[in-house]
Design an enzyme around this catalytic site. Sequence first.
Site, mmCIF file in Angstrom:
data_model
loop_
_atom_site.group_PDB
_atom_site.id
_atom_site.type_symbol
_atom_site.label_atom_id
_atom_site.label_comp_id
_atom_site.label_asym_id
_atom_site.label_seq_id
_atom_site.Cartn_x
_atom_site.Cartn_y
_atom_site.Cartn_z
ATOM 1 N N SER A 1 8.441 -2.428 2.679
ATOM 2 C CA SER A 1 7.700 -2.021 3.870
ATOM 3 C C SER A 1 7.188 -3.222 4.642
ATOM 4 O O SER A 1 6.780 -4.236 4.057
ATOM 5 C CB SER A 1 6.512 -1.149 3.461
ATOM 6 O OG SER A 1 5.652 -0.913 4.558
ATOM 7 N N LYS B 1 3.782 -1.937 -2.638
ATOM 8 C CA LYS B 1 5.119 -2.412 -2.282
ATOM 9 C C LYS B 1 5.255 -3.917 -2.542
ATOM 10 O O LYS B 1 6.284 -4.403 -3.026
ATOM 11 C CB LYS B 1 5.419 -2.094 -0.822
ATOM 12 C CG LYS B 1 5.643 -0.619 -0.547
ATOM 13 C CD LYS B 1 6.898 -0.102 -1.235
ATOM 14 C CE LYS B 1 7.231 1.323 -0.862
ATOM 15 N NZ LYS B 1 8.467 1.809 -1.498
ATOM 16 N N TYR C 1 -1.188 1.121 -0.393
ATOM 17 C CA TYR C 1 0.244 1.346 -0.185
ATOM 18 C C TYR C 1 0.967 0.017 -0.025
ATOM 19 O O TYR C 1 1.970 -0.249 -0.705
ATOM 20 C CB TYR C 1 0.480 2.221 1.044
ATOM 21 C CG TYR C 1 1.926 2.215 1.485
ATOM 22 C CD1 TYR C 1 2.924 2.763 0.682
ATOM 23 C CD2 TYR C 1 2.303 1.640 2.703
ATOM 24 C CE1 TYR C 1 4.258 2.742 1.073
ATOM 25 C CE2 TYR C 1 3.626 1.611 3.094
ATOM 26 C CZ TYR C 1 4.599 2.159 2.279
ATOM 27 O OH TYR C 1 5.917 2.120 2.667
#
Length: 340
Positions: free
Chosen positions: A127, A155, A151
């Site tokens: 991401s 990643k 989040y």
Amino acid sequence: MPQTVLVTGGAGFIGSHTCVDLLHSGHEVVVLDDHSNSAPEALERIAKIAGRPIAAAHVADVRDRRALDAVFTSHPIDAVIHFAAKKAVGESVQIPLAYYDINVGGTTALVAAMHDHGVHRLVFSSSCSIYGDATTVPLTEESPAAPKNPYAMSKWTCEQILADLCRHVPELRVLALRYFNPAGAHPSGLLGEDPHGVPNNIMPFLTQIAVGRRDELSVFGDDYPTADGTGVRDYLHVVDVAEGHRAALDHIDDGPGMRTFNLGTGRGASVLELVRTFEEVSGRSIPYHVTARRPGDVAELVADPAKAAAAWGWSARRDLAAMCRDAWNFQQQNPSGYAP
């Protein structure tokens, strides 16, 4: 050469479009998906678009080693494309432990199963959020990582684990794709973004307002240091994202170890610019109100996609209007999403 590819999260938004592209390119596709944010109906639609079905679909959590072992035992897997993960910035701030458990734990379980079964080629869905609150744009792969929410941190943690594994497992090949903001739908209208519950991404929120399922859009902050004060993102058509994953698979053996690539258009659009474009394409008015900034959000994220263009000849070919047009087409054909 045709390969048998395991696609985790293959019934999801990006995964389903990638399955279509893989099938069109002659590959065999095996899907693993627990349908926590996807619909089994998507798999039937993949077959309809591609003109042939996927080889097999397994309903399982990517953290389930027993289920993973059964998949690798049942099919001659050549490579894996790993999408299965939780992916909402705002939600990750509220339930961070779940994001580390699913995103990091799922990745390590998958790679362990791959290793045990002699599969050493992985395309990893990363991401752009790992870049955090960028001080300069566009962002290259060498821009420093500064994740601002669980989040993004999950990643980035996965990337670090995969890079370290590649240093210790010479046969492992990993391409980590840091793509920016996927939007749009398949132009057929058969596949699109149909999240469970309240959408976390802006495009399905716009389409659901336009079709009458929701009342108005919340714009999270209009005081960012951008042209109109709203957040700027590099929106990327989901079909371009799918083509990028297939291109990565085609080039995974170009070099050893782990390599990272941005997937983006190189052009940013603000929230209000996206709203105006959607209104123009759909002919529908989108009511909105401005509310407080969302925890974990950053002002601007725009890619420099030159590395993928130079290495693979890949570049985004569809613009913001096409994303809005295709997303609206999907929602019109599927007012309630994949639900009957």
